[in-house]
Design an enzyme around this catalytic site. Structure first.
Site, PDB file in Angstrom:
ATOM      1  N   ARG A   9      50.149 -91.578 183.031  1.00 49.26           N
ATOM      2  CA  ARG A   9      50.930 -90.279 182.630  1.00 49.26           C
ATOM      3  C   ARG A   9      50.008 -89.084 183.571  1.00 49.26           C
ATOM      4  O   ARG A   9      50.086 -87.976 183.286  1.00 49.26           O
ATOM      5  CB  ARG A   9      50.179 -90.092 180.997  1.00 49.26           C
ATOM      6  CG  ARG A   9      50.983 -90.993 179.954  1.00 49.26           C
ATOM      7  CD  ARG A   9      50.968 -90.819 178.714  1.00 49.26           C
ATOM      8  NE  ARG A   9      51.282 -89.454 178.372  1.00 49.26           N
ATOM      9  CZ  ARG A   9      51.054 -88.859 177.356  1.00 49.26           C
ATOM     10  NH1 ARG A   9      50.176 -89.389 176.591  1.00 49.26           N
ATOM     11  NH2 ARG A   9      51.467 -87.724 177.002  1.00 49.26           N
ATOM     12  N   CYS A  10      49.000 -89.637 184.452  1.00 42.03           N
ATOM     13  CA  CYS A  10      48.105 -88.820 185.091  1.00 42.03           C
ATOM     14  C   CYS A  10      48.941 -88.705 186.725  1.00 42.03           C
ATOM     15  O   CYS A  10      49.177 -89.753 187.271  1.00 42.03           O
ATOM     16  CB  CYS A  10      46.783 -89.488 185.240  1.00 42.03           C
ATOM     17  SG  CYS A  10      45.856 -88.536 186.605  1.00 42.03           S
ATOM     18  N   THR A  11      49.113 -87.339 187.055  1.00 40.91           N
ATOM     19  CA  THR A  11      49.892 -87.176 188.208  1.00 40.91           C
ATOM     20  C   THR A  11      49.050 -87.777 189.333  1.00 40.91           C
ATOM     21  O   THR A  11      49.497 -88.337 190.233  1.00 40.91           O
ATOM     22  CB  THR A  11      50.095 -85.576 188.387  1.00 40.91           C
ATOM     23  OG1 THR A  11      50.912 -85.198 187.547  1.00 40.91           O
ATOM     24  CG2 THR A  11      50.783 -85.325 189.726  1.00 40.91           C
TER      25      THR A  11
END
Length: 116
Positions: A9-11
């Protein structure tokens, strides 16, 4: 083997994974939100990073601000907080040959893989 502790979910974590995939070397992905660290594993990663536990905490996370900010906490208590709330852990973490790095920016991965 290269291991990436990854949060999809983290860029920044996705960018780090793409960087590792481009290396065309064997690697393993550990989605630490779905498969949380044990206390021993997290302690070992912190030792490999050669940092204090607080340096691995995402101190701008709402949970940190509401529950921990401003408290005088021991290293053990900080590790316990990260175990209780894995999203507090900075990411991605890349481990290779007994060393680890927080891969922000993604180009930091080259330092631990030995490409520079």
């Amino acid at each position: 083997m290269i291991t990436i502790y990854h949060n999809p979910r983290c860029t920044k974590s996705r960018e780090g994974l793409a960087e590792i995939e481009a290396l065309k070397k064997p690697y393993a992905i550990r989605k630490y939100i779905d498969e949380p660290f044990t206390k021993e594993e997290l302690t070992e990663v912190i030792q490999k990073l050669e940092i204090k536990p607080l340096e691995l905490v995402r101190t701008k996370e709402k949970i940190w601000i509401q529950e921990y900010k401003g408290k005088n906490m021991s290293d053990v208590a900080i590790i316990e907080a990260m175990l209780l709330h894995p999203k507090l852990i900075e990411r991605p973490i890349v481990v290779n040959e007994g060393k680890a790095i927080i891969a922000r920016p993604k180009e930091m991965i080259n330092k631990i893989i030995g490409n520079i």
